[in-house]
Design a protein around this motif. Sequence first.
Motif, PDB file in Angstrom:
ATOM      1  N   GLY A  83      18.699  37.118  56.934  1.00 11.94           N
ATOM      2  CA  GLY A  83      17.260  36.936  57.106  1.00 11.94           C
ATOM      3  C   GLY A  83      16.698  35.867  56.196  1.00 11.94           C
ATOM      4  O   GLY A  83      15.801  35.114  56.572  1.00 11.94           O
ATOM      5  N   VAL A  84      17.217  35.780  54.971  1.00 14.58           N
ATOM      6  CA  VAL A  84      16.762  34.743  54.039  1.00 14.58           C
ATOM      7  C   VAL A  84      17.119  33.365  54.572  1.00 14.58           C
ATOM      8  O   VAL A  84      16.305  32.429  54.527  1.00 14.58           O
ATOM      9  N   VAL A  85      18.342  33.238  55.096  1.00 13.64           N
ATOM     10  CA  VAL A  85      18.765  31.949  55.678  1.00 13.64           C
ATOM     11  C   VAL A  85      17.883  31.600  56.862  1.00 13.64           C
ATOM     12  O   VAL A  85      17.441  30.445  57.023  1.00 13.64           O
ATOM     13  N   ALA A  86      17.599  32.605  57.710  1.00 17.62           N
ATOM     14  CA  ALA A  86      16.756  32.358  58.892  1.00 17.62           C
ATOM     15  C   ALA A  86      15.350  31.946  58.471  1.00 17.62           C
ATOM     16  O   ALA A  86      14.766  30.998  59.023  1.00 17.62           O
ATOM     17  N   ALA A  87      14.771  32.661  57.487  1.00 19.49           N
ATOM     18  CA  ALA A  87      13.418  32.333  57.019  1.00 19.49           C
ATOM     19  C   ALA A  87      13.379  30.946  56.382  1.00 19.49           C
ATOM     20  O   ALA A  87      12.453  30.169  56.611  1.00 19.49           O
ATOM     21  N   ALA A  88      14.407  30.625  55.569  1.00 22.66           N
ATOM     22  CA  ALA A  88      14.462  29.308  54.929  1.00 22.66           C
ATOM     23  C   ALA A  88      14.581  28.206  55.971  1.00 22.66           C
ATOM     24  O   ALA A  88      13.947  27.148  55.860  1.00 22.66           O
ATOM     25  N   SER A  89      15.388  28.453  57.007  1.00 22.78           N
ATOM     26  CA  SER A  89      15.563  27.461  58.076  1.00 22.78           C
ATOM     27  C   SER A  89      14.256  27.249  58.829  1.00 22.78           C
ATOM     28  O   SER A  89      13.833  26.105  59.095  1.00 22.78           O
ATOM     29  N   ALA A  90      13.600  28.376  59.203  1.00 15.74           N
ATOM     30  CA  ALA A  90      12.335  28.264  59.931  1.00 15.74           C
ATOM     31  C   ALA A  90      11.276  27.545  59.094  1.00 15.74           C
ATOM     32  O   ALA A  90      10.503  26.711  59.591  1.00 15.74           O
ATOM     33  N   LEU A  91      11.270  27.870  57.793  1.00 11.89           N
ATOM     34  CA  LEU A  91      10.275  27.272  56.908  1.00 11.89           C
ATOM     35  C   LEU A  91      10.473  25.767  56.765  1.00 11.89           C
ATOM     36  O   LEU A  91       9.510  24.984  56.837  1.00 11.89           O
ATOM     37  N   THR A  92      11.709  25.341  56.571  1.00  8.69           N
ATOM     38  CA  THR A  92      11.953  23.907  56.399  1.00  8.69           C
ATOM     39  C   THR A  92      11.691  23.137  57.694  1.00  8.69           C
ATOM     40  O   THR A  92      11.182  22.012  57.653  1.00  8.69           O
ATOM     41  N   LEU A  93      12.027  23.730  58.822  1.00  6.74           N
ATOM     42  CA  LEU A  93      11.739  23.061  60.095  1.00  6.74           C
ATOM     43  C   LEU A  93      10.234  22.939  60.304  1.00  6.74           C
ATOM     44  O   LEU A  93       9.744  21.928  60.819  1.00  6.74           O
ATOM     45  N   ARG A  94       9.492  23.981  59.898  1.00  2.00           N
ATOM     46  CA  ARG A  94       8.037  23.930  60.001  1.00  2.00           C
ATOM     47  C   ARG A  94       7.472  22.878  59.061  1.00  2.00           C
ATOM     48  O   ARG A  94       6.587  22.094  59.438  1.00  2.00           O
ATOM     49  N   LEU A  95       7.991  22.832  57.827  1.00  3.38           N
ATOM     50  CA  LEU A  95       7.553  21.807  56.892  1.00  3.38           C
ATOM     51  C   LEU A  95       7.891  20.410  57.392  1.00  3.38           C
ATOM     52  O   LEU A  95       7.121  19.468  57.221  1.00  3.38           O
ATOM     53  N   ASN A  96       9.057  20.281  58.008  1.00  2.00           N
ATOM     54  CA  ASN A  96       9.471  19.000  58.575  1.00  2.00           C
ATOM     55  C   ASN A  96       8.468  18.524  59.613  1.00  2.00           C
ATOM     56  O   ASN A  96       8.102  17.348  59.672  1.00  2.00           O
ATOM     57  N   ALA A  97       8.013  19.483  60.450  1.00  2.00           N
ATOM     58  CA  ALA A  97       7.029  19.121  61.472  1.00  2.00           C
ATOM     59  C   ALA A  97       5.666  18.825  60.856  1.00  2.00           C
ATOM     60  O   ALA A  97       4.920  17.965  61.336  1.00  2.00           O
ATOM     61  N   MET A  98       5.355  19.551  59.787  1.00  5.85           N
ATOM     62  CA  MET A  98       4.027  19.410  59.183  1.00  5.85           C
ATOM     63  C   MET A  98       3.869  18.170  58.318  1.00  5.85           C
ATOM     64  O   MET A  98       2.774  17.616  58.226  1.00  5.85           O
ATOM     65  N   THR A  99       4.943  17.731  57.680  1.00  2.09           N
ATOM     66  CA  THR A  99       4.801  16.657  56.689  1.00  2.09           C
ATOM     67  C   THR A  99       4.267  15.366  57.305  1.00  2.09           C
ATOM     68  O   THR A  99       3.456  14.667  56.692  1.00  2.09           O
ATOM     69  N   GLY A 100       4.745  15.051  58.504  1.00  2.00           N
ATOM     70  CA  GLY A 100       4.231  13.859  59.177  1.00  2.00           C
ATOM     71  C   GLY A 100       2.755  14.004  59.479  1.00  2.00           C
ATOM     72  O   GLY A 100       1.955  13.076  59.252  1.00  2.00           O
ATOM     73  N   TRP A 101       2.402  15.207  59.950  1.00  2.00           N
ATOM     74  CA  TRP A 101       0.992  15.470  60.251  1.00  2.00           C
ATOM     75  C   TRP A 101       0.147  15.414  58.976  1.00  2.00           C
ATOM     76  O   TRP A 101      -0.947  14.838  58.973  1.00  2.00           O
ATOM     77  N   ILE A 102       0.669  15.989  57.892  1.00  2.00           N
ATOM     78  CA  ILE A 102      -0.073  15.971  56.623  1.00  2.00           C
ATOM     79  C   ILE A 102      -0.266  14.531  56.139  1.00  2.00           C
ATOM     80  O   ILE A 102      -1.358  14.141  55.709  1.00  2.00           O
ATOM     81  N   MET A 103       0.814  13.741  56.226  1.00  2.00           N
ATOM     82  CA  MET A 103       0.728  12.369  55.760  1.00  2.00           C
ATOM     83  C   MET A 103      -0.275  11.567  56.597  1.00  2.00           C
ATOM     84  O   MET A 103      -1.103  10.814  56.065  1.00  2.00           O
TER      85      MET A 103
END
Length: 612
Positions: A299-319
């Motif tokens: 579950g930790v691996v799954a949560a970390a994966s989901a979180l980084t993919l979400r951050l990956n999508a968000m960073t471009g939008w944030i920038m």
Amino acid sequence: MFRFFEKLVDPYVPYQETDRPPRDIWPFMKSYTRPFRRLFVLAGIMSIIVAAIEIGLIYYMGRVVDLLNAGPEEMWARYGTELILVTVFILLIRPLMQAIDVMLLNNAIMPNVGTLFRWRAHRQVLRQSVGWFEDDFAGRIANRIMQTPPAAGEVVFQTFDAISYSLAYLVGAAILLSTSDWRLLLPLLGWFVLYGALMRWTILRVGPASQAASDARSAVTGRVVDAYTNIHSVKMFDHHDMEESVAREAIENARKTFQVEMRIYTVMDVVLTVLNGLLIVGVVGWAMWLWNAGEASVGVVAAASALTLRLNAMTGWIMWALSSFFRELGVVAEGMETIAQPITLVDAPGAKPLKLTDGRIDMRGVTHHYGRRSGGLQGVDLTIEPGERIGLVGRSGAGKSTLIKLLLRFYEAEGGQICIDGQDITRVTQDSLRKHIGMVQQEGSLLHRSVRENILYGRPDATEEQMIAAAKQAQAHEFILDLQDPEGRQGYNARVGERGVKLSGGQRQRITLARVILKDAPILLLDEATSALDSEVEAAIQETLYGMMAGKTVIAIAHRLSTIAEMDRIIVLDDGRIVEEGNHDALLMRGGLYADFWGRQSGGFLKLDVAE
């Protein structure tokens, strides 16, 4: 529901006007957005709540993965109630929080912020003096008034839609990872440092680049509007090529400044892609290493994966959101060059309304050179008795129009004093001063509105009968009844086009006369009032003008000397000074400058280009 949010702030709420608005961007934004303070606080709280909910969902998805290890029967037996409650939360509470968040932003803040900025900016600019407007392009002023409000709205939008949300999200992500294993914070923190460096690099460059691009776009608008406004001259002199060249130069400059701005975004995108790759590999890779060592669950691996993919999508939008934030700040800063300019020609402290009793005008040592060493007026002394009709004569540049503008207080005299009925015009309110003065200018400038609205501009509370009577007195009623605009509106309802372009010069002037007749001010200024009229109409209008003059104090500028020959007194200006004065016959007998003008006339028109 929509109306509730839309009415939370009144964009037209009364406010304290200032002659010197803040010149720095943050105090400027703060002063304009003061009515939204409570909403901003609430919007910020809602952004944090929404971000926390999103982080919580990612955390719970990791928990669900771990719960699956218990098997279907045991999972539902032990965690069924929990799963049902989470389902209700996702289907009901989460949409409600999201709805409140977006309605605060989209319905309560955004429409009203732009409206408030546009309203206040327009009011501020309208308070500027005539001279201020003469020093700039009308197109550029209008462009800044129109582009600044949406830019300010975008700044506010990005503050709550992206910046506050993303900050809350990043803090939540750090908390989530630390609760799983504090070592997962290390790659996130390393990435955040590099991301912050890229953000700083971008922001330092995109602000100035954006303002340069905005300035260039305003220059394009100014030049294009200038050409359109003077389209008659463009066509008459066949200068299409010249106008194309002037416009192309401005457009090309706008393209180059925009290219510089876009290069910054390209570098940002490429570097950001590399950084996000490091984030995914760092966090997910570390989580897998911990799982492999038995120190983290699936579950930790799954949560970390989901979180980084979400951050990956968000960073471009944030920038992009931050870039947009600072880009629009640049637009606001450019608009402030117009909106935040101090009002220099203001009413004196404690100024009272002008009390006009007789209409006596006294000028003592009046001097004005428009900030230069020559031109304008130099030490003019002049007294105009109540009800006296004065004609002003002189070559172009002699100071005739300057005298009129100073009397109207369109400019502040650089020296001397002007009094009306013993009251210094700098000590009375400008509105009350101009309320008592009617003026007909050489070019009848009309608003792009109906004939009725243009005439009623002289006295908005006049009745229909009074308006029509004024039009008849100005010899305008008959042609007005025959008017029809392209939309089919007829007569007094017909629109006259920008500055009255759909009418002939004589028609415009007669509507202008009707407007002044309706105003019925005790002081009357005429600046070549009949210059646009043909001889037949002019003869009829002259009778109208002399009728208008009855009982009024009159100053009339004329190059066609026959139009002022019957004035009580004629003032001859030359090089900013009064060189002769008297009635028509006395000035002719004197044999001076006026007599020379009269002798050089052809049909009573003063040849201004004749050398001294």
